[in-house]
Write an enzyme that holds these catalytic residues in place. Structure first.
Site, PDB file in Angstrom:
ATOM      1  N   ARG A 135       0.834  -1.199   0.000  1.00  0.00           N
ATOM      2  CA  ARG A 135       0.000   0.000   0.000  1.00  0.00           C
ATOM      3  C   ARG A 135       0.866   1.245   0.000  1.00  0.00           C
ATOM      4  O   ARG A 135       0.574   2.228  -0.700  1.00  0.00           O
ATOM      5  CB  ARG A 135      -0.940   0.008   1.210  1.00  0.00           C
TER       6      ARG A 135
ATOM      7  N   CYS B 233      -1.232   6.146   9.060  1.00  0.00           N
ATOM      8  CA  CYS B 233      -1.535   4.886   8.368  1.00  0.00           C
ATOM      9  C   CYS B 233      -2.642   5.198   7.366  1.00  0.00           C
ATOM     10  O   CYS B 233      -2.607   6.244   6.718  1.00  0.00           O
ATOM     11  CB  CYS B 233      -1.939   3.798   9.354  1.00  0.00           C
TER      12      CYS B 233
END
Length: 275
Positions: free
Chosen positions: A175, A231
């Protein structure tokens, strides 16, 4: 080193107020159902989305609650700033760490995460019951630690080099590199960020507080660097915040809006592996 993580077998004698933070991102009702079926006696329940996030806000997928919302949560949980507070989830999960960050932000001085989670306390002999806990409402006045919370503007300053510090992205490498993005509309990461997958903090399913983890973290950030962690939505960055706090990172912030908030502004740039 700050004593953030505790094991069930080394809890010092004395009274802790307990917070049950069990949750499942895949099934948002699972944590509350588990709590209602059985929890450590005396624990109150904090739901990630109903208590520890302001889901009416547009600042990311799990936005930061307001100070008024947090004050109400702290008070109905019967908390005082000097209480010893022990938080548990399922063990090796990010939800107790989210509660830890909110309590640290509120100025609570003696807050701890149980490494082994609910099963660790149950195995250690702590009584379990299904009775709802209704603590006496407190009149606590939080001692806000605003320096622990990074805004989108703060992060932009670091990313652009106008503000001292480093950004650490707690998501998986795929990611971070923009190879795979299952949740956010734009793949990649905030420009200039470093990557440390939060799951690297775990060993055999639980958070590892040994020297090996500290050495891994020190390869990503020096002790004297000003660190801002993020995050996808501010949840899995919380264990990284807690572990850096545990090993004594002196200048530390969490961007609760995280990547989901960053990419909500189409003018904000992102980096990918191919860039």
């Amino acid at each position: 080193m700050t004593d953030v993580f505790k094991s069930a077998d080394d809890l010092s004698e004395g009274y802790y107020k307990l917070i049950d933070a069990r949750f499942s991102l895949g099934d948002p009702e699972a944590g509350r159902k588990a709590f209602e079926e059985g929890h450590i006696a005396g624990a109150v329940y904090w739901d990630l989305e109903k208590d520890m996030s302001d889901m009416d806000s547009d600042r990311g997928r799990h936005p930061m609650p307001s100070r008024a919302q947090l004050t109400e949560l702290f008070r109905r949980s019967g908390l005082s700033l000097d209480d010893r507070i022990l938080i548990y989830d399922g063990g090796g999960e990010p939800f107790a760490a989210r509660a830890y960050f909110l309590l640290r932000y509120g100025g609570f001085r003696h807050t701890f995460i149980l490494k082994e989670g609910f099963d660790g306390l149950r195995t250690a002999g702590y009584p379990v019951d299904a009775e709802p806990c209704r603590p006496q409402v407190s009149d606590v006045e939080p001692d806000w630690q605003a320096h622990l919370l990074a805004s989108r503007e703060d992060v932009k300053g670091v990313s652009e080099g106008r503000e001292e510090g480093v950004l650490i992205d707690a998501r998986a490498a795929e990611r971070f590199l923009g190879k795979h993005e299952p949740l956010d509309p734009v793949a990649g990461h905030i420009p200039g960020a470093r990557n440390f997958d939060w799951t690297r903090l775990k060993k055999e399913g639980y958070f590892d507080t040994g020297e090996a983890v500290e050495q891994l973290l020190r390869k990503t950030a020096d002790k004297d660097e000003k660190v801002t962690v993020y995050c996808g939505s501010g949840v899995t960055a919380a264990p990284l915040f807690a572990m850096l706090d545990h090993i004594g990172q002196e200048d530390l912030r969490l961007y609760v809006g995280s990547y989901s908030d960053w990419v909500s502004d189409p003018d904000n740039p992102v980096e990918k592996e191919s860039d």
